[in-house]
Design an enzyme around this catalytic site. Structure first.
Site, PDB file in Angstrom:
ATOM      1  N   THR A  33      -7.678  43.314  22.103  1.00 36.91           N
ATOM      2  CA  THR A  33      -8.649  43.576  23.178  1.00 36.91           C
ATOM      3  C   THR A  33      -8.141  44.644  24.146  1.00 36.91           C
ATOM      4  O   THR A  33      -8.829  45.631  24.431  1.00 36.91           O
ATOM      5  CB  THR A  33      -8.901  42.257  23.949  1.00 36.91           C
ATOM      6  OG1 THR A  33      -9.286  41.272  23.006  1.00 36.91           O
ATOM      7  CG2 THR A  33      -9.982  42.422  24.981  1.00 36.91           C
ATOM      8  N   VAL A  34      -6.918  44.467  24.651  1.00 33.79           N
ATOM      9  CA  VAL A  34      -6.403  45.396  25.667  1.00 33.79           C
ATOM     10  C   VAL A  34      -6.039  46.739  25.030  1.00 33.79           C
ATOM     11  O   VAL A  34      -6.300  47.806  25.601  1.00 33.79           O
ATOM     12  CB  VAL A  34      -5.185  44.783  26.407  1.00 33.79           C
ATOM     13  CG1 VAL A  34      -4.683  45.720  27.485  1.00 33.79           C
ATOM     14  CG2 VAL A  34      -5.560  43.432  27.014  1.00 33.79           C
ATOM     15  N   LYS A 123       2.680  39.353  30.784  1.00 28.45           N
ATOM     16  CA  LYS A 123       3.246  38.535  31.882  1.00 28.45           C
ATOM     17  C   LYS A 123       4.245  37.515  31.370  1.00 28.45           C
ATOM     18  O   LYS A 123       5.230  37.204  32.036  1.00 28.45           O
ATOM     19  CB  LYS A 123       2.142  37.834  32.673  1.00 28.45           C
ATOM     20  CG  LYS A 123       1.369  36.761  31.890  1.00 28.45           C
ATOM     21  CD  LYS A 123      -0.032  37.153  31.642  1.00 28.45           C
ATOM     22  CE  LYS A 123      -0.674  36.383  30.529  1.00 28.45           C
ATOM     23  NZ  LYS A 123      -1.989  36.878  30.200  1.00 28.45           N
ATOM     24  N   GLY A 152      -5.376  41.222  35.635  1.00 26.21           N
ATOM     25  CA  GLY A 152      -6.125  42.213  34.867  1.00 26.21           C
ATOM     26  C   GLY A 152      -6.367  43.510  35.605  1.00 26.21           C
ATOM     27  O   GLY A 152      -5.440  44.254  35.890  1.00 26.21           O
ATOM     28  N   ILE A 154      -7.341  44.064  38.657  1.00 23.44           N
ATOM     29  CA  ILE A 154      -7.172  44.106  40.117  1.00 23.44           C
ATOM     30  C   ILE A 154      -5.836  44.776  40.445  1.00 23.44           C
ATOM     31  O   ILE A 154      -4.792  44.332  39.968  1.00 23.44           O
ATOM     32  CB  ILE A 154      -7.169  42.686  40.726  1.00 23.44           C
ATOM     33  CG1 ILE A 154      -8.423  41.920  40.326  1.00 23.44           C
ATOM     34  CG2 ILE A 154      -7.013  42.735  42.229  1.00 23.44           C
ATOM     35  CD1 ILE A 154      -8.424  40.470  40.797  1.00 23.44           C
ATOM     36  N   GLY A 205     -16.074  31.729  24.258  1.00 27.93           N
ATOM     37  CA  GLY A 205     -14.983  32.711  24.256  1.00 27.93           C
ATOM     38  C   GLY A 205     -14.297  32.869  25.604  1.00 27.93           C
ATOM     39  O   GLY A 205     -13.494  33.780  25.792  1.00 27.93           O
ATOM     40  N   GLU A 208      -9.304  29.906  25.158  1.00 25.75           N
ATOM     41  CA  GLU A 208      -8.694  30.045  23.822  1.00 25.75           C
ATOM     42  C   GLU A 208      -8.888  28.764  23.026  1.00 25.75           C
ATOM     43  O   GLU A 208      -9.067  27.679  23.612  1.00 25.75           O
ATOM     44  CB  GLU A 208      -7.180  30.267  23.976  1.00 25.75           C
ATOM     45  CG  GLU A 208      -6.795  31.403  24.886  1.00 25.75           C
ATOM     46  CD  GLU A 208      -6.672  32.732  24.143  1.00 25.75           C
ATOM     47  OE1 GLU A 208      -6.753  32.723  22.898  1.00 25.75           O
ATOM     48  OE2 GLU A 208      -6.525  33.752  24.833  1.00 25.75           O
ATOM     49  N   LYS A 223       2.352  34.484  36.255  1.00 27.85           N
ATOM     50  CA  LYS A 223       1.851  35.545  37.127  1.00 27.85           C
ATOM     51  C   LYS A 223       2.368  35.398  38.560  1.00 27.85           C
ATOM     52  O   LYS A 223       2.753  36.387  39.197  1.00 27.85           O
ATOM     53  CB  LYS A 223       0.319  35.543  37.113  1.00 27.85           C
ATOM     54  CG  LYS A 223      -0.262  35.964  35.750  1.00 27.85           C
ATOM     55  CD  LYS A 223      -1.750  35.653  35.684  1.00 27.85           C
ATOM     56  CE  LYS A 223      -2.379  36.097  34.378  1.00 27.85           C
ATOM     57  NZ  LYS A 223      -3.756  35.593  34.220  1.00 27.85           N
TER      58      LYS A 223
HETATM   59  N1  HSE Z   1      -5.936  33.775  30.044  1.00 24.74           N
HETATM   60  C1  HSE Z   1      -5.900  34.643  31.168  1.00 24.74           C
HETATM   61  C2  HSE Z   1      -6.896  34.142  32.207  1.00 24.74           C
HETATM   62  C3  HSE Z   1      -6.228  36.052  30.755  1.00 24.74           C
HETATM   63  O1  HSE Z   1      -7.702  33.269  31.919  1.00 24.74           O
HETATM   64  O2  HSE Z   1      -6.856  34.616  33.325  1.00 24.74           O
HETATM   65  C4  HSE Z   1      -5.551  37.109  31.563  1.00 24.74           C
HETATM   66  O3  HSE Z   1      -4.179  36.897  31.717  1.00 24.74           O
END
Ligand code: HSE
Length: 465
Positions: A33-34, A123, A152, A154, A205, A208, A223
């Site tokens: 994705t990224v 992270k 993400g 921000i 989605g 996970e 984080k």
């Molecule tokens: N699984 C993370 C979240 C995605 O839900 O924020 C970004 O790190």
């Protein structure tokens, strides 16, 4: 080709700028994705910063070549030989967006050893191996930038390093996991239970298949460890970060919290034990569900959005809000880091020399590189002073509220409110909110209450901001 100055929107051509065009080559590790979002920006620089036109994707490392993909790239860019990318002499910047601990850690270290700058969204690897990675990067004179690793799209890493660097940071409080915020927001809006919303979030989605890292608070712990390290100028030992997830939050707690004027959010917090504490006082670094007054700026952050409230001296409070995940937002942060490195390289190359230490190690921009030499001391959770919310199910007998109050009092736990909200299974449901108390005292009081013969169960215990 005509370009536009991003400051004044005036058209100019590269020849006008007087600065030679240089090409910086990116080795991209990962095309999920990224990675896909990053490639899309790099391949479509029109209307973005002109420096993007000088950045080229040189190689892309994949686990499998034959998987269907959302982006078509020339076949000669693609390889499954990831080591060949991090050791390729032509690559200037390795962009690690494959995730996971290994081989991501080893590949980043190899890239650093080869003198390559690293941009990462990882992270988990940085929170666990930051010490090793940044020590290696400093010795090699390269940058490791990680704006995409937290929240993400921000911008929060660079503001902490640069825009807010004149401040003494007092606290960071954030909603930094989109999955759990989505689940809690839906539980709040619909009155649904956790398991029901989780299953729906997985089908849509937003969560996970294995939601452990998100719902148990582990992703948020990674984080906040990274943010705390930047805010308080020292490394953080991840196992010392207190972490509690949202799996036990029930629809009943959300409803009671609402009636009492709160919403429940998974908050990640890093702060000194007291506002006026000395600079080396222990830190609280913790992740847990929290009752937040509805008037708090973070209370209205709903869905998959993230927000981070930073308190500093002299700035006061500043809040960052936006999309905390997703291809575009995360790639926006990755590419900003690529541009940061490219800009530094461009200036260095234009000057024709690089400043270096006597041993030849290139000097790094002190606002962008990691300068941490030691670990921060983290206070144990028992030392936390906070308010608590407790929900009890007790036999509806005369004197039961008095007995609860006396037991709390014996352990120096002062109560702000005690309400018998309703009845459940022929039992009285009592919700207590304490004043600020020491967590250790509160836990002792609860242990004593557990021995009451009138008690059916302690249904939930949550901290209150
Ligand atoms: N699984 C993370 C979240 C995605 O839900 O924020 C970004 O790190």
């Amino acid at each position: 080709m005509r370009k536009f100055c991003p400051e004044c929107s005036q058209a100019f051509s590269p020849a006008d700028s007087g600065v030679k065009t240089v090409v910086f080559k990116v080795g991209l590790l990962g095309l999920g994705t990224v990675g896909t979002g990053t490639a899309e920006i790099l391949l479509n620089p029109a209307g973005r910063h002109p420096l993007l036109q000088e950045i080229k994707i040189h190689r892309v490392g994949l686990r499998q070549l034959d998987k269907p993909r959302q982006i078509q790239l020339p076949a000669d860019l693609l390889t499954t030989d990831l080591e060949a990318i991090v050791t390729d002499p032509e690559v200037d910047i390795v962009v690690e967006v494959m995730g996971g601990l290994e081989p991501a850690r080893s590949l980043m270290l190899q890239a650093i050893a080869q003198g390559k700058h690293v941009v990462t969204a990882n992270k988990a690897a940085i929170a666990r191996y930051g010490d090793e990675i940044f020590t290696a990067a400093n010795a090699a004179g390269v940058y490791v930038l990680l704006e995409a690793a937290v929240a993400g799209g921000i911008p929060v890493i660079e503001p902490l390093k640069q825009s807010l660097c004149a401040n003494r940071i007092q606290a960071i409080t954030g909603i930094i996991n989109g999955t759990t915020n989505y689940i809690l927001s839906r539980m709040q809006a619909e009155g649904s239970d956790f398991e029901q919303v989780l299953a729906d979030a997985q089908a849509l989605g937003y969560a996970e298949a294995d939601p452990t890292a998100d719902v148990d608070g582990l992703d948020a712990a990674d984080k906040i460890a990274i943010l705390a390290s930047l805010a308080f100028g020292g490394r953080i030992k991840l196992p010392e970060v207190y972490c509690e997830g949202i799996g036990k939050i029930s629809a009943a707690d959300i409803a009671y919290a609402e009636r009492l004027g709160f919403v429940i959010k998974l908050l990640a917090t890093a702060r000194r034990a007291a506002i006026d504490a000395p600079a080396d006082a222990p830190l609280q670094v913790r992740v847990h569900p929290t009752l937040l007054p509805k008037t708090h700026p973070l209370a209205s952050v709903n869905g998959v959005y993230n927000a981070i409230l930073i308190e500093g001296d002299p700035i006061g409070e500043v809040m960052f809000f936006g999309p905390g995940a997703g291809a575009g937002p995360t790639a926006s942060a990755v590419v900003a880091d690529i541009l940061n490195v490219a800009a530094i390289l461009k200036v260095g190359r234009a000057a024709g020399s690089t400043a270096a230490l006597p041993d030849g190690t290139p000097l790094l921009d002190p606002l962008l590189a990691c300068s941490h030499q030691s670990y921060c001391e983290i206070a144990p959770i028992e030392a936390l002073v906070t308010r608590f919310y407790v929900r009890f199910l007790v036999k509806d007998s005369p004197g039961v509220i008095g007995k609860l109050g006396s037991c709390f009092g014996e352990h120096q736990v002062s109560l702000e409110s005690v309400v018998q909200i309703g009845r459940r299974d022929q039992m009285a449901e009592i919700v207590v909110i304490t004043h600020d108390v020491r967590e250790a005292n509160f836990r002792q009081a609860l242990a004593a209450i557990e021995q009451f013969d009138l008690l059916r169960q302690i249904s939930s215990v949550l901290r209150v901001l």
